[in-house]
Design a protein around this motif. Sequence first.
Motif, mmCIF file in Angstrom:
data_model
loop_
_atom_site.group_PDB
_atom_site.id
_atom_site.type_symbol
_atom_site.label_atom_id
_atom_site.label_comp_id
_atom_site.label_asym_id
_atom_site.label_seq_id
_atom_site.Cartn_x
_atom_site.Cartn_y
_atom_site.Cartn_z
ATOM 1 N N GLU A 1 9.260 -5.745 -0.178
ATOM 2 C CA GLU A 1 9.306 -7.175 -0.504
ATOM 3 C C GLU A 1 8.012 -7.630 -1.183
ATOM 4 O O GLU A 1 8.034 -8.410 -2.142
ATOM 5 N N ARG A 2 6.876 -7.125 -0.685
ATOM 6 C CA ARG A 2 5.594 -7.495 -1.310
ATOM 7 C C ARG A 2 5.502 -6.954 -2.732
ATOM 8 O O ARG A 2 5.005 -7.628 -3.634
ATOM 9 N N GLU A 3 5.987 -5.738 -2.940
ATOM 10 C CA GLU A 3 5.956 -5.156 -4.282
ATOM 11 C C GLU A 3 6.882 -5.907 -5.230
ATOM 12 O O GLU A 3 6.563 -6.105 -6.404
ATOM 13 N N ALA A 4 8.036 -6.343 -4.715
ATOM 14 C CA ALA A 4 8.955 -7.116 -5.550
ATOM 15 C C ALA A 4 8.335 -8.458 -5.940
ATOM 16 O O ALA A 4 8.476 -8.916 -7.081
ATOM 17 N N MET B 1 0.845 -1.196 0.000
ATOM 18 C CA MET B 1 0.000 0.000 0.000
ATOM 19 C C MET B 1 0.880 1.246 0.000
ATOM 20 O O MET B 1 1.776 1.396 0.833
ATOM 21 N N ARG B 2 0.600 2.131 -0.941
ATOM 22 C CA ARG B 2 1.260 3.430 -1.001
ATOM 23 C C ARG B 2 0.244 4.522 -0.693
ATOM 24 O O ARG B 2 -0.961 4.325 -0.858
ATOM 25 N N PHE B 3 0.744 5.689 -0.260
ATOM 26 C CA PHE B 3 -0.141 6.773 0.151
ATOM 27 C C PHE B 3 0.233 8.061 -0.565
ATOM 28 O O PHE B 3 1.421 8.375 -0.733
ATOM 29 N N SER B 4 -0.784 8.803 -0.961
ATOM 30 C CA SER B 4 -0.551 10.063 -1.668
ATOM 31 C C SER B 4 -1.575 11.094 -1.222
ATOM 32 O O SER B 4 -2.560 10.783 -0.559
ATOM 33 N N ILE B 5 -1.311 12.352 -1.609
ATOM 34 C CA ILE B 5 -2.269 13.426 -1.380
ATOM 35 C C ILE B 5 -2.675 13.988 -2.732
ATOM 36 O O ILE B 5 -1.890 13.954 -3.689
ATOM 37 N N ILE C 1 -7.908 1.569 5.793
ATOM 38 C CA ILE C 1 -6.800 1.272 4.879
ATOM 39 C C ILE C 1 -6.571 -0.231 4.794
ATOM 40 O O ILE C 1 -6.364 -0.780 3.702
ATOM 41 N N ARG C 2 -6.614 -0.917 5.948
ATOM 42 C CA ARG C 2 -6.391 -2.374 5.939
ATOM 43 C C ARG C 2 -7.431 -3.079 5.078
ATOM 44 O O ARG C 2 -7.131 -4.054 4.400
ATOM 45 N N GLY D 1 -6.561 -5.755 -2.328
ATOM 46 C CA GLY D 1 -5.575 -5.598 -3.381
ATOM 47 C C GLY D 1 -5.385 -4.199 -3.931
ATOM 48 O O GLY D 1 -4.663 -4.024 -4.925
ATOM 49 N N VAL D 2 -6.003 -3.172 -3.319
ATOM 50 C CA VAL D 2 -5.755 -1.794 -3.755
ATOM 51 C C VAL D 2 -4.296 -1.450 -3.482
ATOM 52 O O VAL D 2 -3.754 -1.757 -2.417
ATOM 53 N N ASP D 3 -3.648 -0.788 -4.461
ATOM 54 C CA ASP D 3 -2.210 -0.522 -4.360
ATOM 55 C C ASP D 3 -1.891 0.839 -3.753
ATOM 56 O O ASP D 3 -0.805 1.029 -3.211
ATOM 57 N N GLN D 4 -2.801 1.804 -3.883
ATOM 58 C CA GLN D 4 -2.520 3.151 -3.393
ATOM 59 C C GLN D 4 -3.823 3.829 -2.977
ATOM 60 O O GLN D 4 -4.853 3.656 -3.632
ATOM 61 N N ILE D 5 -3.767 4.592 -1.895
ATOM 62 C CA ILE D 5 -4.881 5.455 -1.507
ATOM 63 C C ILE D 5 -4.395 6.896 -1.576
ATOM 64 O O ILE D 5 -3.351 7.238 -1.017
#
Length: 572
Positions: free
Chosen positions: A373-376, A1-5, A327-328, A334-338
Motif C-alpha cells: 500500500e505504501r509503495e502504491a 522497505m525491500r531487502f536484498s543480498i 533498518i527502521r 526514505g531509503v527504499d531498499q537495503i
Amino acid sequence: MRFSIFYEHQLPRPWEDGAEARLYRDALEQVELADRVGFDCVWAVEHHFLEEYSHSSAPEVFLAAASQRTRRIRLGHGIVQLPPNVNHPARVAERVATLDLVSGGRVDFGTGESSSSAELGGFGVRRGDKREQWTDAIDAITRMFVEEPFAGWRSRWIQMPPRNVVPKPVQKPHPPLWVACSRRETIEFAARNGIGALSFSFVEPEDAGRWVDAYYRIIESQECVPAGFAVNPNVAVVLPMMLHEDEATAIERGIDGAHFFGFALAHYYGTTPHDPGRTDIWDAFQRRRAAQGFDRDQIIANAEALRVNVGSLRGAVGTPDQVADLIRRYQAVGVDQISFVLQSGPNRHEHIMEALELFGKQVLPRFTEGREEREAAKAERLAPAIERALARRDPPRTLPPGYRIDEEAEILRARRAARRPADLRSTLAAARAGGRRRAQRGFHRLVHGVPDERIERRFGARAQRVFFAGMARAFDPAMAGGFEGELMFRLTRRDGTATEWTIRVADGRARSRPGPAREPALTVTAATADFLRVLAGDANPATLLMDGRLKLRGDVELAPRLSEMFGGPSPY
C-alpha cells in the motif's frame, strides 16, 4: 522497505583446489534460501581482475543459474560495466533480455563504469572518458530494448549499423534501471537520469536521508531526463551483515568479513600497489587492518543501537533487534531498499545460512505489513512527475524503409569511424591523469612505513609550497560539484608548531598560498604525517576522525570530494 543480498564472490587467499567451485555452489544455496524466506532481490557484481575481492566476472551466468533454483526473488545486475571496451552494448542488451526471459521477468538492470585501475587499464578505458561512455551506452542499450529494429548508432564510442536486437525482455519497456553510486553527486546523477541509485558508501541513516531528499527533489523536477524509457525512483544502500541472537557471536562470525570487504575495496580503488597473481590482500589485511581503519578491537558487544561506522566499519552486524532498529532508521529517512553483504572475506557458509534464516523469521516480518500500500501511494504521488520526465526523453526511432544489410559497406563505415583522430583534449587529460597516478604511487612509497619525524623532515616549508602549488594545478572543476571558495589546511608538527595553507577555488581554477584563509568553507587540521598518509592512500581518514587526529570545521560534506577535486583517487 525491500531487502536484498549482494554478492562480490570474495575469496581471500590462500586458495585450495576447488575453492571457486565451492564458492559459487554455496552462493547458489544461499540464494535459494533467501528466496524461500522472503528476500526481494539478489544482486551480483561484474568485476574483472580483482582477485580476492571479487571473483564475479560473469554475473549473467550466476544469475541465470539462480533463476532456475528460485521462484520469486528478483535478479539484479549490480552492476554491468558499460564502457564498450568491456561490454559491447548489443551483447549487454541480448544478455539482459535473455535473463529476463528465462527468469520470467525478474531482472533488475544495474549499470556502471568501474573506477579501479585494474579494470580500466585492463580493458584500455581512459578514466576521463568513462562517464561519457556510460551515457552513450545506456542510451543505445535502452533503444535496443524498444526499437524494432534498432535504428543503428554512430558516436565517438559506438558504431553499429541497424539491426533487430533480439530477444526482447519480458518487462516492458525494459527491466528497471539502476546505477552504482558512491556519494551525493552520483546519487543526484542517478536522479537526473531517472534511474535507481545503488549506493555503496556505507553511510549512516541520517546522512542517507539528506541524499534521499536530494534524489527525490530532482526526480520531481525539470532536471530529470530519463536515460531509459521508464523511470525507476528508488534508493538502495549496501551494508555488511551478520545476524545472531547473541551479539558477541554475530560479531565473531561477521566482523572480519565486513572489514575485509572494506579493506580490499580500498586496496583496489586507492593507490596501493598490486602485482597480479602475487599480491596477497588477505595477508596485508591481517597485518595492516587496524592502521587502515578496520580495527577489530573497536567492535564490542554492548547491546546498544548499531552505528554503521564506530571508528571501524560495523554495518548490520548484530542481533535481530539491533538490525531491525537500524533498518527502521533507514526506513524513516526514505531509503527504499537495503542490500546486505554476507558472503565476504572468511565468512562461513553455514553462518550465512543461519543468518538468512534468522532474518526471515525475526526481522523481515516486522517490515512487510502495509508495504504494498505504501509503495502504491508513492507511485501515485510520483506519477505526474514521471509522466513529465518521460515526455522530455527523446522517443524511440523508426528506421526508414529500404535499409538492407550490406557487409562490405557497413565494415567500411566502421573502419572510417575508427580512424578518426582522438580528441586532443581527452588525450592530454588522459596523459595528465596517468602522470598523477604514477606520482601517487611514488608518494605512497615515500610515506608507507616511514616514522612521523622523518616525514616531517622531508615535508618542510619548501616541500609544502611545491606540494600545495601542485595540488592547485591538479584541480579538476568537474569533480568540484560547483564549489567555489576557500579551503584551509592546518598541518601540525610533533614540536607543537603548525603551518597553514589556503587553496582558493574560483572561476574553474584553484590557487594556493601560505597562511590562513579569511572565510574558509572547510578547515582541515591534521598532523603533517597523517595528512600525507591520507593523501597517499596509506591511512583511513574515517579512523583518524574517530581518533581525533583529523579535525574538520565547516562544510564537512566537502571533505570526501577533496581527493578527486585535486586529481587524487576516488575514496569510493
